[in-house]
Design a protein around this motif. Structure first.
Motif, mmCIF file in Angstrom:
data_model
loop_
_atom_site.group_PDB
_atom_site.id
_atom_site.type_symbol
_atom_site.label_atom_id
_atom_site.label_comp_id
_atom_site.label_asym_id
_atom_site.label_seq_id
_atom_site.Cartn_x
_atom_site.Cartn_y
_atom_site.Cartn_z
ATOM 1 N N ARG A 30 0.811 -1.232 -0.188
ATOM 2 C CA ARG A 30 0.310 0.291 0.214
ATOM 3 C C ARG A 30 0.648 1.217 0.154
ATOM 4 N N ASN A 31 0.552 2.095 -0.759
ATOM 5 C CA ASN A 31 0.960 3.282 -0.200
ATOM 6 C C ASN A 31 0.818 4.665 0.637
ATOM 7 N N SER A 32 1.160 4.672 1.190
ATOM 8 C CA SER A 32 0.494 5.443 1.818
ATOM 9 C C SER A 32 0.647 7.232 2.281
ATOM 10 N N SER A 33 0.535 7.541 0.728
ATOM 11 C CA SER A 33 1.047 9.224 0.219
ATOM 12 C C SER A 33 -0.632 8.812 -0.698
ATOM 13 N N ARG A 34 -0.669 10.533 -0.717
ATOM 14 C CA ARG A 34 -1.242 10.287 -1.804
ATOM 15 C C ARG A 34 -1.104 10.216 -3.181
ATOM 16 N N VAL A 35 -1.815 10.010 -4.058
ATOM 17 C CA VAL A 35 -1.049 9.903 -5.651
ATOM 18 C C VAL A 35 -1.991 10.483 -6.675
ATOM 19 N N VAL A 36 -1.250 11.858 -7.057
ATOM 20 C CA VAL A 36 -2.542 12.209 -8.209
ATOM 21 C C VAL A 36 -1.509 12.029 -9.829
ATOM 22 N N VAL A 37 -3.098 12.312 -10.557
ATOM 23 C CA VAL A 37 -1.766 12.159 -12.152
ATOM 24 C C VAL A 37 -3.081 12.989 -12.301
ATOM 25 N N SER A 38 -2.216 14.424 -13.124
ATOM 26 C CA SER A 38 -2.826 15.269 -13.624
ATOM 27 C C SER A 38 -2.078 15.006 -15.304
ATOM 28 N N ALA A 73 -2.010 18.435 -18.067
ATOM 29 C CA ALA A 73 -2.526 19.831 -18.555
ATOM 30 C C ALA A 73 -3.299 20.518 -17.917
ATOM 31 N N GLY A 74 -2.692 20.023 -16.733
ATOM 32 C CA GLY A 74 -3.577 20.871 -15.356
ATOM 33 C C GLY A 74 -4.833 20.205 -15.053
ATOM 34 N N ARG A 75 -5.499 19.327 -15.538
ATOM 35 C CA ARG A 75 -6.080 18.548 -15.387
ATOM 36 C C ARG A 75 -6.469 17.166 -14.421
ATOM 37 N N VAL A 76 -7.093 17.388 -13.504
ATOM 38 C CA VAL A 76 -6.955 15.668 -12.433
ATOM 39 C C VAL A 76 -7.631 14.094 -13.302
ATOM 40 N N ILE A 77 -6.866 13.407 -13.785
ATOM 41 C CA ILE A 77 -7.204 12.301 -13.934
ATOM 42 C C ILE A 77 -7.467 11.524 -12.776
ATOM 43 N N ALA A 78 -6.560 11.178 -11.344
ATOM 44 C CA ALA A 78 -6.827 10.279 -10.402
ATOM 45 C C ALA A 78 -6.647 11.157 -9.262
ATOM 46 N N ASP A 79 -7.034 11.418 -8.177
ATOM 47 C CA ASP A 79 -6.477 11.095 -6.887
ATOM 48 C C ASP A 79 -6.342 10.248 -6.237
ATOM 49 N N THR A 80 -6.097 9.826 -5.132
ATOM 50 C CA THR A 80 -6.134 8.851 -4.803
ATOM 51 C C THR A 80 -5.388 8.136 -3.484
ATOM 52 N N ARG A 81 -5.943 7.662 -2.044
ATOM 53 C CA ARG A 81 -5.031 7.738 -1.092
ATOM 54 C C ARG A 81 -4.582 5.927 -0.611
ATOM 55 N N GLU A 82 -5.265 5.085 -1.879
ATOM 56 C CA GLU A 82 -5.344 3.964 -1.739
ATOM 57 C C GLU A 82 -4.146 3.279 -3.415
ATOM 58 N N PRO A 87 -7.242 2.325 -8.298
ATOM 59 C CA PRO A 87 -8.210 2.031 -7.954
ATOM 60 C C PRO A 87 -8.901 2.924 -8.723
ATOM 61 N N ARG A 88 -9.737 1.949 -10.414
ATOM 62 C CA ARG A 88 -11.027 2.797 -10.535
ATOM 63 C C ARG A 88 -11.410 4.018 -10.120
ATOM 64 N N LYS A 89 -12.318 3.395 -9.218
ATOM 65 C CA LYS A 89 -12.828 4.455 -8.392
ATOM 66 C C LYS A 89 -13.188 5.887 -8.114
ATOM 67 N N ASP A 90 -11.165 5.816 -8.531
ATOM 68 C CA ASP A 90 -10.344 6.674 -7.887
ATOM 69 C C ASP A 90 -10.473 7.858 -9.298
ATOM 70 N N VAL A 91 -10.157 7.376 -10.391
ATOM 71 C CA VAL A 91 -10.201 7.558 -12.030
ATOM 72 C C VAL A 91 -11.442 7.993 -12.484
ATOM 73 N N ASP A 92 -11.178 9.246 -13.055
ATOM 74 C CA ASP A 92 -11.735 9.871 -14.113
ATOM 75 C C ASP A 92 -12.321 9.596 -15.636
ATOM 76 N N MET A 93 -12.983 7.948 -15.403
ATOM 77 C CA MET A 93 -12.442 7.330 -17.026
ATOM 78 C C MET A 93 -12.730 8.088 -17.885
ATOM 79 N N THR A 94 -13.697 8.999 -17.932
ATOM 80 C CA THR A 94 -14.563 9.601 -18.991
ATOM 81 C C THR A 94 -13.354 9.888 -19.581
ATOM 82 N N LEU A 95 -12.421 10.485 -18.759
ATOM 83 C CA LEU A 95 -11.372 11.821 -19.735
ATOM 84 C C LEU A 95 -10.121 10.641 -20.533
ATOM 85 N N LEU A 96 -10.133 8.814 -20.575
ATOM 86 C CA LEU A 96 -9.737 8.283 -21.036
ATOM 87 C C LEU A 96 -10.581 7.810 -22.172
#
Length: 79
Positions: free
Chosen positions: A25-33, A35-44, A60-69
């Motif tokens: 488990r990654n204990s840190s927050r992971v944010v994927v962006s 061009a300034g748009r957040v695609i994923a944001d998770t603590r899991e 986890p897919r639940k933490d990804v904006d799948m509409t952007l993929l």
């Protein structure tokens, strides 16, 4: 389809002392962006570490904006 056949013909690495693999488990927050748009944001996120390869984050897919993929024909190979 041809890429899939090529990927299947490649060797499979077996975890062990010569090729260690761990998933933690990654204990840190992971944010994927992009061009300034957040695609994923998770603590899991899970971090997969494999031998000498760079670590990979699994989100986890639940933490990804799948509409952007969008699906492509591109394929990758993971030993």
């Amino acid at each position: 389809m041809e890429q899939n056949a090529q990927a299947q013909a490649k060797p499979i690495k077996i975890p062990g002392p010569a090729h260690p693999i761990s998933v933690e488990r990654n204990s840190s927050r992971v944010v994927v962006s992009l061009a300034g748009r957040v695609i994923a944001d998770t603590r899991e996120a899970l971090t997969l570490s494999e031998a000498h390869y760079s670590a990979v984050q699994y989100i986890p897919r639940k933490d990804v904006d799948m509409t952007l993929l969008e699906r492509t024909d591109h394929a990758t190979y993971c030993p």
